[in-house]
Design an enzyme around this catalytic site. Sequence first.
Site, mmCIF file in Angstrom:
data_model
loop_
_atom_site.group_PDB
_atom_site.id
_atom_site.type_symbol
_atom_site.label_atom_id
_atom_site.label_comp_id
_atom_site.label_asym_id
_atom_site.label_seq_id
_atom_site.Cartn_x
_atom_site.Cartn_y
_atom_site.Cartn_z
ATOM 1 N N CYS A 229 -0.054 4.076 2.140
ATOM 2 C CA CYS A 229 -0.190 3.649 3.759
ATOM 3 C C CYS A 229 1.190 3.821 3.998
ATOM 4 C CB CYS A 229 -0.605 2.718 4.208
ATOM 5 S SG CYS A 229 -2.007 1.812 3.637
ATOM 6 N N ASP A 230 2.097 3.781 3.247
ATOM 7 C CA ASP A 230 3.611 3.379 4.017
ATOM 8 C C ASP A 230 4.739 4.703 2.705
ATOM 9 O OD1 ASP A 230 3.283 1.638 5.364
ATOM 10 O OD2 ASP A 230 2.618 0.383 4.027
ATOM 11 N N CYS B 50 0.997 -1.339 -0.086
ATOM 12 C CA CYS B 50 -0.173 -0.061 -0.103
ATOM 13 C C CYS B 50 1.087 0.848 -0.069
ATOM 14 C CB CYS B 50 -0.569 0.143 1.339
ATOM 15 S SG CYS B 50 -2.014 1.110 0.872
#
Length: 308
Positions: free
Chosen positions: A137-138, A134
């Site tokens: 997300c990261d 992701c």
Amino acid sequence: MEQTKVLIIGSGPAGYTAAIYASRAALSPVLYEGLEPGGQLTTTTLVENYPGFADGVDANSLMDQMKRQAVRLGADVRAGAIVSIDLGSRPFRAVDERGREIEAQTVIIATGATARYLGLPSERKFRGLGVSACATCDGFFYRGKDVAVVGGGDSACEEATYLAGLCRKVYMIVRRDVFRASKAMQERVFSTPNIEILWNCNTQEVLGDASGVTGARLLRKDGEVFDIKIDGFFLGIGHHPNAELFSQWVQTDENGYIITEGKTSATCVPGVFAAGDVQDPRYRQAVTAAASGCRAALDAEKFLLENR
Ligand code: NDP
């Protein structure tokens, strides 16, 4: 047989938010956590893009808070999975993994999706230590660094262009000599100067040490094996919606995602609603999943009022 007004299947942000709303509507929902309590978010570490947490929040504690909130408001949250379900007529009938049967007036499917991984032992070893599925997300943790994205579809192209805005350099590891992605998405990649496409390449191994990912060993179709230096290794090879249990009853798209009607969470079976990633191939965020869980609970409440 046990009976409930609302049966919620799945325990990611969608399932817990549905449980919170259904509990506050005095519907006493029963929620089955499923095989991965807390859902996909528990495979990541720090969540910085869920609103309300100025300094970010640990993913597991965020999910634990959602669960405790649902329980405090009256949801019956149960460990274990629903293993079979009959959505052919109302009340719907489900059986859990211990053989316990439950009858439900409405069902909210919130079973999520699972990111596809390559299946390499080294990839598993560095999950959460540089290996991620992701970028949204990261990606933030790799600002100014070099990363790689595997895949040649829309997801991989989108991840690569997103990461290119944060990182120094982004390699795309593409197993053929063409993209699968749409033309528009390809153009975005081609016009981004800090993306380098490695055509005809497969990953043999993710390289790393105690600090996490340091590189990847690639095999090109012509037989050449070479290493690239990277700090982050992102998978963009697709997701698998966890909808098999229901696909006999509800309508799914060509990729297996449950189809919902318009802006609602209604499936083609009256009284059955779907929320979160199992019906969302596009946004796949914790906050959008939570919002759709809210919608599903409100839709179930309205349905129960109209079908007393
Ligand atoms: P896709 O199935 O479209 O693409 C998967 C990509 O990963 C392909 O390039 C495929 O290669 C590659 N791949 C698969 N397995 C491996 C493997 N083991 N090793 C290396 N590469 C591999 O998945 P997406 O998630 O990209 O897209 C899913 C759907 O969602 C699509 O319909 C897409 O259009 C849509 N989508 C739309 C977006 C948007 O509109 N903004 C954003 C993201 C997705 P190969 O081509 O060789 O099979």
